[in-house]
Design a protein around this motif. Structure first.
Motif, mmCIF file in Angstrom:
data_model
loop_
_atom_site.group_PDB
_atom_site.id
_atom_site.type_symbol
_atom_site.label_atom_id
_atom_site.label_comp_id
_atom_site.label_asym_id
_atom_site.label_seq_id
_atom_site.Cartn_x
_atom_site.Cartn_y
_atom_site.Cartn_z
ATOM 1 N N PHE A 85 0.800 -1.333 0.080
ATOM 2 C CA PHE A 85 0.033 0.066 0.026
ATOM 3 C C PHE A 85 0.943 1.244 -0.153
ATOM 4 C CE2 PHE A 85 -2.662 -3.447 2.222
ATOM 5 C CZ PHE A 85 -3.650 -3.354 1.330
ATOM 6 N N ALA A 86 0.330 2.122 -0.953
ATOM 7 C CA ALA A 86 1.203 3.607 -0.982
ATOM 8 C C ALA A 86 0.176 4.599 -1.477
ATOM 9 C CB ALA A 86 2.494 3.529 -1.480
ATOM 10 N N GLY A 87 0.659 5.749 -1.678
ATOM 11 C CA GLY A 87 0.015 6.794 -2.570
ATOM 12 C C GLY A 87 -0.189 6.142 -4.001
ATOM 13 N N SER A 88 -1.119 6.608 -4.594
ATOM 14 C CA SER A 88 -1.049 6.251 -6.040
ATOM 15 C C SER A 88 0.095 6.297 -6.856
ATOM 16 C CB SER A 88 -2.406 6.557 -6.780
ATOM 17 O OG SER A 88 -3.605 6.051 -6.142
ATOM 18 N N GLN A 89 0.626 7.763 -6.650
ATOM 19 C CA GLN A 89 1.646 8.283 -7.410
ATOM 20 C C GLN A 89 2.724 7.594 -7.046
ATOM 21 O OE1 GLN A 89 0.445 9.543 -4.694
ATOM 22 N NE2 GLN A 89 2.389 10.031 -3.592
ATOM 23 N N GLU A 90 3.133 6.994 -5.717
ATOM 24 C CA GLU A 90 4.322 6.174 -5.566
ATOM 25 C C GLU A 90 4.154 5.075 -6.336
ATOM 26 O OE1 GLU A 90 5.155 6.004 -1.304
ATOM 27 O OE2 GLU A 90 4.011 7.989 -1.091
ATOM 28 N N LEU A 91 2.816 4.409 -6.347
ATOM 29 C CA LEU A 91 2.784 2.922 -6.738
ATOM 30 C C LEU A 91 2.917 3.172 -8.498
ATOM 31 C CD1 LEU A 91 -0.544 1.931 -5.136
ATOM 32 C CD2 LEU A 91 1.460 1.157 -4.568
ATOM 33 N N ALA A 92 2.630 4.205 -9.019
ATOM 34 C CA ALA A 92 2.802 4.288 -10.475
ATOM 35 C C ALA A 92 4.158 4.422 -10.799
ATOM 36 C CB ALA A 92 2.064 5.876 -11.096
ATOM 37 N N ALA A 93 5.171 5.303 -10.027
ATOM 38 C CA ALA A 93 6.381 5.177 -10.021
ATOM 39 C C ALA A 93 7.047 3.676 -10.245
ATOM 40 C CB ALA A 93 7.076 6.233 -9.144
ATOM 41 N N GLN A 94 6.645 3.103 -9.145
ATOM 42 C CA GLN A 94 7.135 1.580 -8.751
ATOM 43 C C GLN A 94 6.894 0.649 -9.965
ATOM 44 O OE1 GLN A 94 5.741 -0.042 -5.277
ATOM 45 N NE2 GLN A 94 5.874 1.743 -3.977
ATOM 46 N N ALA A 103 -0.710 -6.838 -9.993
ATOM 47 C CA ALA A 103 -1.873 -6.203 -10.445
ATOM 48 C C ALA A 103 -1.793 -4.770 -9.383
ATOM 49 C CB ALA A 103 -3.016 -6.930 -9.764
ATOM 50 N N LEU A 104 -2.388 -3.728 -9.908
ATOM 51 C CA LEU A 104 -2.643 -2.666 -9.491
ATOM 52 C C LEU A 104 -4.018 -1.987 -9.329
ATOM 53 C CD1 LEU A 104 -0.959 0.295 -8.861
ATOM 54 C CD2 LEU A 104 -1.176 0.701 -11.456
ATOM 55 N N VAL A 105 -4.279 -1.291 -8.133
ATOM 56 C CA VAL A 105 -5.640 -0.792 -8.196
ATOM 57 C C VAL A 105 -5.220 0.805 -7.521
ATOM 58 C CG1 VAL A 105 -7.761 -0.500 -6.888
ATOM 59 C CG2 VAL A 105 -6.258 -2.650 -7.316
ATOM 60 N N THR A 106 -5.341 1.944 -8.310
ATOM 61 C CA THR A 106 -5.189 3.193 -7.878
ATOM 62 C C THR A 106 -6.621 3.707 -7.389
ATOM 63 O OG1 THR A 106 -5.543 3.999 -10.024
ATOM 64 C CG2 THR A 106 -3.274 3.189 -9.479
ATOM 65 N N ALA A 107 -6.558 5.206 -6.811
ATOM 66 C CA ALA A 107 -7.512 6.034 -6.244
ATOM 67 C C ALA A 107 -7.968 6.882 -7.071
ATOM 68 C CB ALA A 107 -7.036 6.370 -4.982
ATOM 69 N N ASP A 108 -7.425 6.807 -8.426
ATOM 70 C CA ASP A 108 -7.963 7.896 -9.413
ATOM 71 C C ASP A 108 -7.653 7.119 -10.807
ATOM 72 O OD1 ASP A 108 -5.207 7.934 -9.437
ATOM 73 O OD2 ASP A 108 -5.304 10.334 -9.912
ATOM 74 N N ASP A 113 -4.436 5.760 -16.206
ATOM 75 C CA ASP A 113 -4.606 6.155 -17.428
ATOM 76 C C ASP A 113 -2.841 6.431 -17.699
ATOM 77 O OD1 ASP A 113 -7.141 6.008 -17.754
ATOM 78 O OD2 ASP A 113 -7.628 8.028 -17.755
ATOM 79 N N GLY A 114 -2.194 6.838 -17.193
ATOM 80 C CA GLY A 114 -0.616 7.238 -17.383
ATOM 81 C C GLY A 114 -0.030 6.087 -17.472
ATOM 82 N N GLY A 120 -2.644 -3.965 -18.259
ATOM 83 C CA GLY A 120 -3.581 -4.270 -19.239
ATOM 84 C C GLY A 120 -4.992 -3.246 -18.798
ATOM 85 N N GLY A 121 -6.244 -3.707 -19.603
ATOM 86 C CA GLY A 121 -7.547 -2.921 -19.403
ATOM 87 C C GLY A 121 -7.882 -2.644 -18.036
ATOM 88 N N ALA A 122 -8.272 -1.460 -17.814
ATOM 89 C CA ALA A 122 -8.517 -1.188 -16.292
ATOM 90 C C ALA A 122 -10.094 -1.209 -16.109
ATOM 91 C CB ALA A 122 -7.950 0.160 -15.905
#
Length: 270
Positions: A85-94, A103-108, A113-114, A120-122
């Motif tokens: 678990f982390a902020g979505s921007q941190e997860l994206a960087a990872q 798998a990935l689940v973000t809060a926005d 989209d980036g 894969g498809g979200a």
């Protein structure tokens, strides 16, 4: 029977056996190859059933995903789900840096989209809204967004690059409310923690996070016409070594079982 006829029949039988031997040998070899070819398939199937999944998830999903993960493991024997678990921007960087995950689940949706080249498809699996988390007992009697502009109130927000920080800026700007936060935090849990510990008087957090604080904070609802809706998309990560199992987990998040867990925790339907 004459000795000559007996000898002829014996010779014919020997010749037939000699001719059949290579064919039988070839069949045996084919069977062995077939068995060898089947083994990887069986092994792959067993591996899929016993997959160890790593799921990167937004901080606001910390509590509910622990419950969801346990439920998934129970209904999928042999599969283990580990969350980071982390902020979505941190997860994206990872993800962009190639961190091993399935798998990935973000809060926005913007963050997801980036990452189209990496995922894969979200699918949006839940939604959330913001509330004002006021300190224990709400000593400043905060009851609306405009109260946060009072210079006497120490307000903490998430950084603008964090989804909850972006949502916070969006709703404050829309109401033309200027807030000077005492700090900007890397995720929603850090914002909430500041308020719980008395290091801030109020903060903007997700409704589900504030609800988990019990009497440590007072949740002040924000009217729908002044609020923002947070969407949570989930997707597999293309570099995953457990593609099939990861896709199964992402698909499960939209099932009635998973949706009940999310909604019992205060999340809204997608």
């Amino acid at each position: 029977m004459s000795p000559t006829l007996t000898r002829r029949r014996a010779a014919a039988a020997a010749l037939t056996a000699a001719l059949l031997a290579p064919a039988l040998s070839a069949c045996g070899a084919d069977d062995e190859k077939s068995g060898a070819a089947a083994s990887p398939g069986a092994s792959a199937s067993a591996q899929a059933k016993a997959a160890n999944l790593t799921v990167l998830a937004a901080s606001s999903l910390t509590d509910v995903f622990k419950t969801a993960g346990a439920a998934y493991e129970k209904s999928h024997p042999g599969t283990k789900v580990t969350f980071s678990f982390a902020g979505s921007q941190e997860l994206a960087a990872q993800v962009k840096q190639g961190a091993p995950a399935d798998a990935l689940v973000t809060a926005d949706t913007k963050t997801m989209d980036g990452l189209k080249a990496e995922t894969g498809g979200a699918t949006v699996i839940a939604k959330n809204r913001l509330v004002i988390a006021a300190g224990k007992g709400n000593p400043f009697k905060i009851d609306e967004l405009r109260d946060l502009a009072d210079g006497k109130i120490k307000v903490v927000l998430a950084a603008p690059e964090v989804p909850v920080g972006r949502y916070s800026k969006q709703i404050l700007d829309a109401q033309k409310i200027e807030v000077k936060p005492v700090s900007q935090e890397p995720n929603v849990r850090a914002v909430l923690s500041k308020v719980e510990l008395g290091e801030a008087d109020a903060g903007l957090v997700y409704k589900t996070d504030s609800a988990k604080s019990g009497d440590k904070v007072v949740s002040v609802d924000i009217p729908d016409d002044q609020n923002a809706v947070a969407s949570y998309p989930a997707a597999t990560i293309k570099q995953s070594g457990n593609g099939e199992a990861a896709a199964a987990f992402v698909a499960w998040l939209s099932t009635p079982e998973a949706q009940k867990i999310l909604q019992d925790a205060g999340f809204q339907q997608p």
